[in-house]
Design a protein around this motif. Sequence first.
Motif, PDB file in Angstrom:
ATOM      1  N   PRO A 271       0.814  -1.227   0.000  1.00  0.00           N
ATOM      2  CA  PRO A 271       0.000   0.000   0.000  1.00  0.00           C
ATOM      3  C   PRO A 271       0.844   1.272   0.000  1.00  0.00           C
ATOM      4  O   PRO A 271       0.444   2.276  -0.593  1.00  0.00           O
ATOM      5  CB  PRO A 271      -0.820  -0.112   1.292  1.00  0.00           C
ATOM      6  CG  PRO A 271      -0.848  -1.571   1.606  1.00  0.00           C
ATOM      7  CD  PRO A 271       0.477  -2.091   1.148  1.00  0.00           C
ATOM      8  N   ASN A 272       2.001   1.238   0.657  1.00  0.00           N
ATOM      9  CA  ASN A 272       2.880   2.400   0.642  1.00  0.00           C
ATOM     10  C   ASN A 272       3.420   2.657  -0.764  1.00  0.00           C
ATOM     11  O   ASN A 272       3.554   3.807  -1.195  1.00  0.00           O
ATOM     12  CB  ASN A 272       4.041   2.191   1.617  1.00  0.00           C
ATOM     13  CG  ASN A 272       3.585   2.082   3.043  1.00  0.00           C
ATOM     14  OD1 ASN A 272       2.546   2.620   3.413  1.00  0.00           O
ATOM     15  ND2 ASN A 272       4.360   1.379   3.862  1.00  0.00           N
TER      16      ASN A 272
ATOM     17  N   LYS B  28       0.789   6.924  -6.726  1.00  0.00           N
ATOM     18  CA  LYS B  28      -0.289   7.896  -6.952  1.00  0.00           C
ATOM     19  C   LYS B  28       0.191   9.330  -6.757  1.00  0.00           C
ATOM     20  O   LYS B  28      -0.282  10.244  -7.437  1.00  0.00           O
ATOM     21  CB  LYS B  28      -1.458   7.605  -6.000  1.00  0.00           C
ATOM     22  CG  LYS B  28      -2.233   6.341  -6.327  1.00  0.00           C
ATOM     23  CD  LYS B  28      -3.338   6.103  -5.314  1.00  0.00           C
ATOM     24  CE  LYS B  28      -4.135   4.865  -5.650  1.00  0.00           C
ATOM     25  NZ  LYS B  28      -5.201   4.590  -4.629  1.00  0.00           N
ATOM     26  N   THR B  29       1.114   9.521  -5.826  1.00  0.00           N
ATOM     27  CA  THR B  29       1.548  10.889  -5.526  1.00  0.00           C
ATOM     28  C   THR B  29       2.789  11.312  -6.297  1.00  0.00           C
ATOM     29  O   THR B  29       2.951  12.494  -6.600  1.00  0.00           O
ATOM     30  CB  THR B  29       1.825  11.053  -4.018  1.00  0.00           C
ATOM     31  OG1 THR B  29       2.798  10.079  -3.610  1.00  0.00           O
ATOM     32  CG2 THR B  29       0.549  10.871  -3.214  1.00  0.00           C
TER      33      THR B  29
ATOM     34  N   VAL C 280      -0.296  12.607 -15.568  1.00  0.00           N
ATOM     35  CA  VAL C 280      -1.399  12.661 -16.533  1.00  0.00           C
ATOM     36  C   VAL C 280      -2.431  11.591 -16.179  1.00  0.00           C
ATOM     37  O   VAL C 280      -2.093  10.409 -16.099  1.00  0.00           O
ATOM     38  CB  VAL C 280      -0.878  12.448 -17.965  1.00  0.00           C
ATOM     39  CG1 VAL C 280      -2.032  12.348 -18.955  1.00  0.00           C
ATOM     40  CG2 VAL C 280       0.060  13.579 -18.372  1.00  0.00           C
ATOM     41  N   PRO C 281      -3.687  11.970 -15.971  1.00  0.00           N
ATOM     42  CA  PRO C 281      -4.719  10.971 -15.656  1.00  0.00           C
ATOM     43  C   PRO C 281      -5.096  10.149 -16.882  1.00  0.00           C
ATOM     44  O   PRO C 281      -5.423  10.695 -17.935  1.00  0.00           O
ATOM     45  CB  PRO C 281      -5.900  11.829 -15.171  1.00  0.00           C
ATOM     46  CG  PRO C 281      -5.698  13.169 -15.802  1.00  0.00           C
ATOM     47  CD  PRO C 281      -4.221  13.351 -15.953  1.00  0.00           C
TER      48      PRO C 281
ATOM     49  N   ALA D  85      -5.054  -0.386 -16.833  1.00  0.00           N
ATOM     50  CA  ALA D  85      -5.086   0.795 -15.980  1.00  0.00           C
ATOM     51  C   ALA D  85      -3.805   0.810 -15.160  1.00  0.00           C
ATOM     52  O   ALA D  85      -3.500  -0.168 -14.471  1.00  0.00           O
ATOM     53  CB  ALA D  85      -6.304   0.754 -15.071  1.00  0.00           C
ATOM     54  N   MET D  86      -3.047   1.901 -15.222  1.00  0.00           N
ATOM     55  CA  MET D  86      -1.705   1.882 -14.639  1.00  0.00           C
ATOM     56  C   MET D  86      -1.701   1.610 -13.146  1.00  0.00           C
ATOM     57  O   MET D  86      -0.811   0.934 -12.632  1.00  0.00           O
ATOM     58  CB  MET D  86      -0.966   3.182 -14.965  1.00  0.00           C
ATOM     59  CG  MET D  86      -0.389   3.188 -16.365  1.00  0.00           C
ATOM     60  SD  MET D  86       1.046   4.271 -16.505  1.00  0.00           S
ATOM     61  CE  MET D  86       0.241   5.843 -16.301  1.00  0.00           C
ATOM     62  N   GLU D  87      -2.684   2.124 -12.427  1.00  0.00           N
ATOM     63  CA  GLU D  87      -2.706   1.862 -10.983  1.00  0.00           C
ATOM     64  C   GLU D  87      -3.001   0.397 -10.685  1.00  0.00           C
ATOM     65  O   GLU D  87      -2.792  -0.062  -9.563  1.00  0.00           O
ATOM     66  CB  GLU D  87      -3.732   2.766 -10.304  1.00  0.00           C
ATOM     67  CG  GLU D  87      -3.290   4.222 -10.243  1.00  0.00           C
ATOM     68  CD  GLU D  87      -4.258   5.095  -9.455  1.00  0.00           C
ATOM     69  OE1 GLU D  87      -5.134   4.531  -8.773  1.00  0.00           O
ATOM     70  OE2 GLU D  87      -4.136   6.317  -9.529  1.00  0.00           O
ATOM     71  N   GLU D  88      -3.496  -0.331 -11.701  1.00  0.00           N
ATOM     72  CA  GLU D  88      -3.779  -1.751 -11.524  1.00  0.00           C
ATOM     73  C   GLU D  88      -2.703  -2.631 -12.158  1.00  0.00           C
ATOM     74  O   GLU D  88      -2.868  -3.851 -12.239  1.00  0.00           O
ATOM     75  CB  GLU D  88      -5.150  -2.083 -12.129  1.00  0.00           C
ATOM     76  CG  GLU D  88      -6.300  -1.340 -11.449  1.00  0.00           C
ATOM     77  CD  GLU D  88      -7.632  -1.550 -12.148  1.00  0.00           C
ATOM     78  OE1 GLU D  88      -7.688  -2.378 -13.087  1.00  0.00           O
ATOM     79  OE2 GLU D  88      -8.612  -0.892 -11.771  1.00  0.00           O
TER      80      GLU D  88
END
Length: 470
Positions: free
Chosen positions: A30-31, A37-38, A43-44, A68-71
Amino acid sequence: MSIDYTEKIPNNVDLAGDRKLQRALESWQPNFINWWKTMGPAVPTQDVYLRTAVDVGKESWAQFGHVAMEEYRWGVFLAERGDDRRIAFGENRGEPVWQQVPGEYRADLQRLIVIQGDTEPASVEQQRRLGETAPSLYDLRNLFQVNVEEGRHLWAMVYLLHAYFGRNGREEAEALLHRNSGDLDSPRILGAFNEETPDWLSFYMFTYFTDRDGKYQLGTLKESAFDPLSRTCEFMLKEEAHHMFVGTTGIDRIIQRTCELMRSHDTADIAPHGGVPLNVLQKYINFHYSVSLDLFGSEQSTNAANYFTAGLKGRWQEERRRDDHLLTDDGYGMEQVRDGAIITDDVPALLALNLDLRNEYVKDCQSGIKRWNKILERNGFDDRVHLPHVGFNREVGLFSGHHVTPKGDLVGTDVWEARRDDWLPSDGDRAHVQNLMRPVYEPGKIAGWIAPPSNGINGKPFEYEYVHFA
């Protein structure tokens, strides 16, 4: 050794068989996501056409698809283990490689892993806002591919820290997310990773020169007697090749477009016509090459000698070397400054391992110079680009504290200050390049300062919609 994507952390190291390690990495995850994310791409996006590793073999090791990049499924992947791999160099040469960390080398190995690990998130941070000025969707996709793989390389080092270095390793893994590129209070460890990457010309230079340094550093660690580190770096090198491809072909395309603009406007001064002049491109080569040379450290190093003797870190392609792999009696020619002149002295080869690696890197960098000069030749121009002397613009090693011109002449401070803007990007050069940076997000379109690629990704055309925006 296919990769298990049913796990929360994809891996091929049987994390499920070590519940304590699995829980520790899952608590770190999670870190990492919060850091991404930060500090990751600004670019979204909805999804990106990305390469994902599915195996560690030589063939069909990756698949492509919109993700999806966060995934993106970052994970832990080690190359296949050799059945009878032996230590190839140093005082333990010929003995079986280590599957655990010998106590006497614990601190040194941890330090090597931390330094390598620190570079991976640093480059993502440096490139965070580049997507806002991408010259095409093809280039935007390549930026994001580099970013997610640097994130995975961070995972590779974090796994080693958690799995083999106990509490100290876990604390170092946390610190890798707390340092940030360019932060005044908590910067990244190596200087080049605190430099800005403000524009795409800088990005292509970074991926050509600085990622190429990464290739050589990983190559020395791939030789390590510590087998998990060796296998980790071997697979990282497979992914790293794309990063250098991005830099090589990016500069190819800038030079091609520069030639087109020079021909159509019959002038080398193409800045008013929306291009990158060759003299400006040469200054960027000078800067990024010299900064990357500093990453190899001092030409003479007792630390490097000790790492080699212990078997922690070898030479580039160690097993192809035709010597005794001990180096206790060998010499090595080294340039240095003496009595106001650059001379070459013979020094013990064991102390010149950083120089040996740097020289391998310099030869590799020359391949790009030859490639780019062929583009100029094909286009009918006599102009050529070149690498500056290794002593130019140096802040680390024997040439630090001296002023050396790109041609290799020693000069005084007055000459250096008077000519600096002839050799390194000036404020005006950087402002011009920055002014060219306008995003082009329409499929099949590209900015006017760079030529389109000759091929797309994975057989897709250049016009393919590589990125879907949020």
